[in-house]
Design a protein around this motif. Structure first.
Motif, mmCIF file in Angstrom:
data_model
loop_
_atom_site.group_PDB
_atom_site.id
_atom_site.type_symbol
_atom_site.label_atom_id
_atom_site.label_comp_id
_atom_site.label_asym_id
_atom_site.label_seq_id
_atom_site.Cartn_x
_atom_site.Cartn_y
_atom_site.Cartn_z
ATOM 1 N N ILE A 209 0.839 -1.204 0.000
ATOM 2 C CA ILE A 209 0.000 0.000 0.000
ATOM 3 C C ILE A 209 0.875 1.254 0.000
ATOM 4 C CG2 ILE A 209 -1.709 1.305 1.332
ATOM 5 C CD1 ILE A 209 -2.733 -1.449 2.357
ATOM 6 N N LEU A 210 1.884 1.263 0.871
ATOM 7 C CA LEU A 210 2.792 2.402 0.945
ATOM 8 C C LEU A 210 3.524 2.608 -0.375
ATOM 9 C CD1 LEU A 210 4.452 4.541 2.614
ATOM 10 C CD2 LEU A 210 6.063 2.681 3.093
ATOM 11 N N GLY A 211 4.116 1.534 -0.912
ATOM 12 C CA GLY A 211 4.936 1.651 -2.109
ATOM 13 C C GLY A 211 4.171 2.149 -3.317
ATOM 14 N N VAL A 212 2.952 1.667 -3.493
ATOM 15 C CA VAL A 212 2.159 2.078 -4.657
ATOM 16 C C VAL A 212 1.784 3.558 -4.561
ATOM 17 C CG1 VAL A 212 -0.069 1.785 -5.816
ATOM 18 C CG2 VAL A 212 1.282 -0.226 -5.178
ATOM 19 N N PHE A 213 1.422 4.008 -3.380
ATOM 20 C CA PHE A 213 0.942 5.382 -3.251
ATOM 21 C C PHE A 213 2.060 6.424 -3.197
ATOM 22 C CE2 PHE A 213 -2.969 3.188 -2.078
ATOM 23 C CZ PHE A 213 -3.895 3.926 -2.810
ATOM 24 N N ILE A 214 3.286 6.021 -2.869
ATOM 25 C CA ILE A 214 4.372 7.005 -2.865
ATOM 26 C C ILE A 214 5.130 7.033 -4.191
ATOM 27 C CG2 ILE A 214 4.689 6.820 -0.367
ATOM 28 C CD1 ILE A 214 7.258 5.231 -0.890
ATOM 29 N N THR A 215 4.736 6.166 -5.129
ATOM 30 C CA THR A 215 5.380 6.188 -6.449
ATOM 31 C C THR A 215 4.750 7.304 -7.270
ATOM 32 O OG1 THR A 215 5.728 3.796 -6.345
ATOM 33 C CG2 THR A 215 5.965 4.847 -8.493
ATOM 34 N N ARG A 216 5.404 8.436 -7.272
ATOM 35 C CA ARG A 216 4.920 9.603 -7.997
ATOM 36 C C ARG A 216 6.063 10.200 -8.813
ATOM 37 N NH1 ARG A 216 0.045 11.776 -6.483
ATOM 38 N NH2 ARG A 216 -0.967 10.802 -4.677
ATOM 39 N N LEU A 217 5.778 10.452 -10.071
ATOM 40 C CA LEU A 217 6.781 11.035 -10.956
ATOM 41 C C LEU A 217 6.816 12.541 -10.751
ATOM 42 C CD1 LEU A 217 8.785 10.529 -13.293
ATOM 43 C CD2 LEU A 217 6.883 10.904 -14.869
ATOM 44 N N ARG A 218 7.986 13.044 -10.427
ATOM 45 C CA ARG A 218 8.165 14.481 -10.280
ATOM 46 C C ARG A 218 8.614 15.085 -11.605
ATOM 47 N NH1 ARG A 218 11.927 13.709 -4.898
ATOM 48 N NH2 ARG A 218 10.302 12.865 -3.514
ATOM 49 N N ALA A 219 8.300 16.347 -11.782
ATOM 50 C CA ALA A 219 8.693 17.015 -13.030
ATOM 51 C C ALA A 219 10.207 17.038 -13.184
ATOM 52 C CB ALA A 219 8.137 18.432 -13.051
ATOM 53 N N SER A 220 10.909 17.018 -12.064
ATOM 54 C CA SER A 220 12.371 17.078 -12.099
ATOM 55 C C SER A 220 13.017 15.718 -12.338
ATOM 56 C CB SER A 220 12.900 17.655 -10.776
ATOM 57 O OG SER A 220 12.469 16.841 -9.688
ATOM 58 N N ASP A 221 12.240 14.643 -12.272
ATOM 59 C CA ASP A 221 12.806 13.309 -12.446
ATOM 60 C C ASP A 221 13.272 13.104 -13.887
ATOM 61 O OD1 ASP A 221 12.481 12.473 -9.847
ATOM 62 O OD2 ASP A 221 10.497 11.614 -10.180
ATOM 63 N N ARG A 222 14.447 12.503 -14.013
ATOM 64 C CA ARG A 222 15.008 12.263 -15.341
ATOM 65 C C ARG A 222 14.153 11.283 -16.130
ATOM 66 N NH1 ARG A 222 21.223 10.124 -16.379
ATOM 67 N NH2 ARG A 222 21.100 9.998 -18.651
ATOM 68 N N SER A 223 13.625 10.258 -15.449
ATOM 69 C CA SER A 223 12.735 9.293 -16.092
ATOM 70 C C SER A 223 11.856 8.650 -15.024
ATOM 71 C CB SER A 223 13.539 8.208 -16.827
ATOM 72 O OG SER A 223 14.083 7.279 -15.899
ATOM 73 N N GLY A 224 10.917 7.825 -15.493
ATOM 74 C CA GLY A 224 10.034 7.141 -14.562
ATOM 75 C C GLY A 224 10.771 6.202 -13.625
ATOM 76 N N MET A 225 11.963 5.712 -14.048
ATOM 77 C CA MET A 225 12.727 4.814 -13.180
ATOM 78 C C MET A 225 13.155 5.508 -11.901
ATOM 79 S SD MET A 225 12.832 1.709 -14.055
ATOM 80 C CE MET A 225 13.884 1.302 -12.667
ATOM 81 N N SER A 226 13.364 6.819 -11.970
ATOM 82 C CA SER A 226 13.758 7.562 -10.765
ATOM 83 C C SER A 226 12.666 7.462 -9.706
ATOM 84 C CB SER A 226 14.031 9.030 -11.106
ATOM 85 O OG SER A 226 15.059 9.144 -12.064
ATOM 86 N N ALA A 227 11.413 7.655 -10.117
ATOM 87 C CA ALA A 227 10.291 7.571 -9.182
ATOM 88 C C ALA A 227 10.107 6.152 -8.661
ATOM 89 C CB ALA A 227 9.018 8.057 -9.863
ATOM 90 N N ILE A 228 10.233 5.168 -9.550
ATOM 91 C CA ILE A 228 10.043 3.775 -9.153
ATOM 92 C C ILE A 228 11.144 3.328 -8.196
ATOM 93 C CG2 ILE A 228 10.072 1.402 -10.018
ATOM 94 C CD1 ILE A 228 8.637 2.473 -12.535
ATOM 95 N N ASN A 229 12.385 3.668 -8.520
ATOM 96 C CA ASN A 229 13.498 3.296 -7.632
ATOM 97 C C ASN A 229 13.361 3.948 -6.265
ATOM 98 O OD1 ASN A 229 14.895 1.582 -9.372
ATOM 99 N ND2 ASN A 229 16.041 3.249 -10.323
ATOM 100 N N ARG A 230 12.968 5.224 -6.253
ATOM 101 C CA ARG A 230 12.809 5.943 -4.993
ATOM 102 C C ARG A 230 11.771 5.248 -4.103
ATOM 103 N NH1 ARG A 230 12.313 10.729 -7.134
ATOM 104 N NH2 ARG A 230 10.065 10.633 -7.369
ATOM 105 N N ALA A 231 10.644 4.885 -4.697
ATOM 106 C CA ALA A 231 9.583 4.233 -3.924
ATOM 107 C C ALA A 231 9.984 2.835 -3.485
ATOM 108 C CB ALA A 231 8.300 4.175 -4.761
ATOM 109 N N PHE A 232 10.668 2.112 -4.378
ATOM 110 C CA PHE A 232 11.052 0.736 -4.045
ATOM 111 C C PHE A 232 12.031 0.703 -2.878
ATOM 112 C CE2 PHE A 232 13.821 -2.953 -4.375
ATOM 113 C CZ PHE A 232 12.903 -3.981 -4.442
ATOM 114 N N TYR A 233 13.066 1.518 -2.943
ATOM 115 C CA TYR A 233 14.076 1.501 -1.878
ATOM 116 C C TYR A 233 13.505 2.031 -0.563
ATOM 117 C CZ TYR A 233 17.494 0.376 -5.489
ATOM 118 O OH TYR A 233 18.185 -0.254 -6.505
ATOM 119 N N ALA A 234 12.623 3.023 -0.634
ATOM 120 C CA ALA A 234 11.977 3.513 0.588
ATOM 121 C C ALA A 234 11.107 2.421 1.199
ATOM 122 C CB ALA A 234 11.129 4.749 0.265
ATOM 123 N N SER A 235 10.386 1.689 0.359
ATOM 124 C CA SER A 235 9.555 0.590 0.853
ATOM 125 C C SER A 235 10.407 -0.488 1.498
ATOM 126 C CB SER A 235 8.751 -0.016 -0.308
ATOM 127 O OG SER A 235 7.917 0.942 -0.906
#
Length: 794
Positions: free
Chosen positions: A293-319
């Motif tokens: 639940i946490l990981g899915v909802f914190i996966t958000r792409l920021r305008a400053s992110d180089r690509s979608g992998m940045s958002a996914i990696n950030r959420a995965f490692y935080a989870s």
């Protein structure tokens, strides 16, 4: 050994605190299913795009649904046969009525199979509705990139919630109903999930890659048209394949990984931790639901992110970090600090410690250490797989650069990347297994439970992992729908191309994590097999020791090990050859349509999409039978033919070869795919260049590697381990002791071997393509009128 020790033996019954934890686990599993429903509603409420997008998506939905229903009808026969055989196979050490345990094992086999089928089907159904919504979101000039990614990832989140929710509620239900006999009943639950997943993975993989290879070879290479050009008759089949292979097949695969790992942890937990060994893995899995639940909802792409992998990696490692912290807290709260408090005064005997052997680390440290090893392993596999498959890393860029000298060097470069990455991944997985094993000290029972807990720990992030995987085919389909409809501008096309490239990487990463999970689960199940073997030997009155039985110097065992490794190679070869044959039929059919329907190229005639869909559907159903029979019958032939020790060596050989083969196939294919994306984005000449044609060839070679044979090895390993676990009592009873029956044992072995031989011979006699038109003798693909897919509600 009974788990439900009496109070005067220093143990606990499944009452009070323990019962509460299991009930809470079931309730939180229901919460996950509630979140799945809420996210589904949110996804379906978004914009559906243009009428043309809806028409294309509707055709994909109809083709995918028709395929899956046909596949379930085919698999129904296997389910019925397996239920009967499970009831006939003996069980040992029941705390209650043996007949009721057999009924429960058979019944929960059906439950596991049904859950696996439902997750695959539901994931596919939602993905085929989310793809056009992602395409529609990408058309927005303000925030379209962020919205498109959010829709795709949250759709994957639904599948993730279904995976953790149904897996946990199934295991919790078995523990609540069967208590001490739960591990035996759970064998059926895990086997049902694994068997369905293997068939769905193989069948879906054959379908998707036959369509993909056929579409690329005729469309891109021969006709020089874009990947998802509507003039290509294989485009609808290609998009259907993404859903039945990567959504339905992979979702079922990850569910069975979750279920089987939990089953292995509960089986071994009973022996290592007593009753609390039945409860603690459920606690860890409950934490996994919260992490999903946490990981899915914190996966958000920021305008400053180089690509979608940045958002996914950030959420995965935080989870992963939050998961480790929560597991540590619950370990201290639930588990006692000493073995005497956990297992009673005779704890050394219960752990199988020799007199004078050093005391292992305390229960809390073992539990925390094992789970953290699993979590760290998931993160390490993600980083390593990403290195070998991401477009901005050297391995993929080197493959792209090799395209300047032709397709041969592209193929060679991809193979070398796959082989090299397999070594590093295998060493990493091996280090994780051995690290968990060391936590058990001199207690083999405890060490094997630690390995199973590591697998459970790895899968605390499975909700996010499933979301990552489903994100890939949704993004791929969204790009296809946008390109086929023509209703997308340059900015939207760039957004979808970026998401598609990210999706290729996430699919490769999740395949790597799934392989690691498969190895941990297979190792834990191997431990369960040896434990069952010891029990069966005692029941048979044999004086043979486990150590003597498992001696690799015994020629029987060495032969078993070689056969185990060989089965992995044969299984992979059958899967790849199936794609080759089916793709040949697709190529012939698409060529025929370009030749006989000249109006296709100028847009005045519509391709016959339905014929290609029907070819792929027919061939996928026909081709999945042989690999399935091999997985089930090979352990039976080895076990009854060469004995229980040889069967153990067979499993060891399969795990070793399967680990290397699966990583090699997955990473080679992922690297080739992203090398093609790299060139299509403008590198080394861009689209239409000779370099592009070379990378397309590499990608078509890699397609059956990464999406058919490679992923199918995961459920293969677990199916073979579970079959071995289920037949172990009968193998021992007929091989040694008072019930020894050599004629019957040999007859069963010969019968199983003959089934494999006949299936392989029939498979090899099939033609590469059905005919020049890709049709059967009655002139229609698959012997039935090929109906054009119609628009359905999106």
């Amino acid at each position: 050994m009974s788990v439900l020790w009496a109070a005067d033996n220093g143990g606990l019954s499944l009452e009070g605190e323990n019962l509460s934890y299991v009930v809470v686990a079931a309730v939180i599993a229901l919460v996950a299913l509630g979140f799945a429903g809420a996210l589904t509603k949110a996804v379906l409420s978004t914009d559906r795009g243009t009428a043309k997008m809806q028409q294309i998506a509707g055709a994909v939905q109809e083709g995918a649904s028709a395929y899956l229903l046909r596949q379930f009808r085919t698999l129904g026969i296997f389910v019925i046969v397996a239920v009967v055989l499970l009831f006939l196979l003996p069980v040992h050490e029941t705390d209650g009525n043996e007949t009721l345990v057999k009924i429960g094992r058979s019944a929960f086999f059906v439950v596991g199979a049904a859950f696996s089928a439902f997750i695959g089907g539901a994931g596919m159904a939602l993905a085929t509705r989310a793809n056009l919504r992602v395409a529609a979101a990408a058309r927005e000039h303000q925030g379209g990139r962020e919205t498109a990614m959010q829709i795709a990832f949250r759709t994957g989140g639904v599948v993730g919630f279904l995976t953790v929710g149904l897996g946990l509620i199934g295991a919790a239900a078995v523990v609540l109903i069967y208590r001490g006999d739960a591990p035996t009943v759970l064998e059926g639950f895990g086997f049902g999930a694994a068997l369905l997943a293997m068939f769905m993975r193989v069948g879906g993989g054959i379908f998707t890659k036959a369509a993909d290879v056929g579409a690329d070879l005729v469309g891109k290479v021969e006709q020089g048209i874009p990947e998802d050009d509507p003039r290509n008759a294989a485009t609808i089949a290609d998009n259907v394949g993404d859903n039945v292979g990567d959504c339905a097949g992979m979702a079922a695969d990850l569910f069975e990984s979750y279920a089987v790992t939990l089953v292995a942890a509960l089986i071994l937990g009973r022996a290592a931790f007593g009753e609390q060994g039945l409860v603690f893995p459920l606690i860890v899995s409950t934490i996994g639901v919260l992490i999903a639940i946490l990981g899915v909802f914190i996966t958000r792409l920021r305008a400053s992110d180089r690509s979608g992998m940045s958002a996914i990696n950030r959420a995965f490692y935080a989870s992963a970090v939050v998961s480790a912290i929560l597991v540590a807290v619950m370990s201290f709260l639930y588990l006692p600090a000493t073995w005497a408090d956990l297992l009673g005064a005779d704890w050394r005997e219960r752990l199988g410690l020799a007199p004078g052997a050093a005391e292992p680390l305390n229960p809390q440290v073992v539990a925390i250490g094992a789970v953290v090893i699993g979590i760290v392993l998931a993160a390490a596999i993600q980083a390593l797989t990403g290195y070998f498959t991401e477009t901005n890393r050297r391995p993929v860029q080197d493959i792209g650069k090799s395209s300047l000298t032709g397709p041969a060097t592209v193929v060679l470069a991809g193979i070398s990347v796959g082989l090299e990455s397999a070594v590093y991944s295998a060493l990493l997985i091996g280090a994780g297994v051995f690290g968990a094993f060391l936590l058990g000290g001199s207690s083999l029972t405890l060490a094997l439970f630690a390995v199973a807990l590591a697998g459970t720990g790895l899968l605390t992030t499975v909700g996010v992992i499933v979301a990552m995987d489903t994100f890939g085919p949704i993004s791929d389909n969204a790009q296809g729908i946008a390109e086929m409809s023509g209703d997308i501008d340059e900015q939207g096309a760039r957004t979808l191309t970026e998401l598609d490239a990210v999706g290729n990487t996430t699919k490769a990463i999740t395949k790597g994590i799934a392989i690691a999970t498969a190895v941990l689960a297979a190792t834990a199940l191997f431990g369960s097999y040896t434990d069952t073997l010891g029990t069966a030997l005692r029941d048979a009155g044999s004086t043979l020791s486990i150590d003597g039985l498992l001696n690799v110097a015994n020629p029987r065992n060495l032969v078993g090990l070689i056969i185990g490794a060989a089965v992995v190679f044969l299984f992979s070869g059958l899967a790849i050859n199936a794609v080759s044959r089916s793709a040949g039929a697709v190529v012939m059919e698409v060529r025929r349509q370009f030749r006989e329907l000249p109006g296709i190229m100028d847009g005045t005639q519509r391709p016959e999409y339905g014929k290609v869909v029907d070819i792929c559907t027919r061939d996928a159903q026909r081709e999945l039978i042989t690999p399935g029979l091999l997985a089930i019958m090979a352990p039976i032939a080895v076990g009854f033919g060469l004995g229980p020790g040889a069967l153990a060596a067979y499993l060891a050989g399969a795990i070793g070869a399967g680990t290397l083969m699966a990583v090699f196939l997955a990473n080679s294919g992922g690297a080739w795919d992203n090398a093609k994306k790299l060139v299509e984005d403008g590198a080394f000449g861009g689209k239409g260049s000779d370099a592009h044609a070379a990378t397309v060839i590499g990608d078509t070679v890699g397609d059956p590697f990464k999406d058919t044979a490679g992923p199918a090895i995961n459920p293969l390993l677990k199916v073979m381990n579970l079959v071995s676990l289920l037949i172990a009592p009968a193998v021992v009873a007929w091989s040694v002791g008072d019930s020894q029956n050599d004629p019957l044992r040999i007859a069963v072995a010969v019968g199983a071997a003959l089934v494999i031989v006949v299936a392989v011979v029939i498979s090899k006699r099939k033609p590469v393509s059905v005919s020049e038109s890709g049709s059967d003798s009655d002139g229609t693909a698959g012997g039935s009128a090929a109906k054009e897919p119609q628009t359905v509600e999106a």
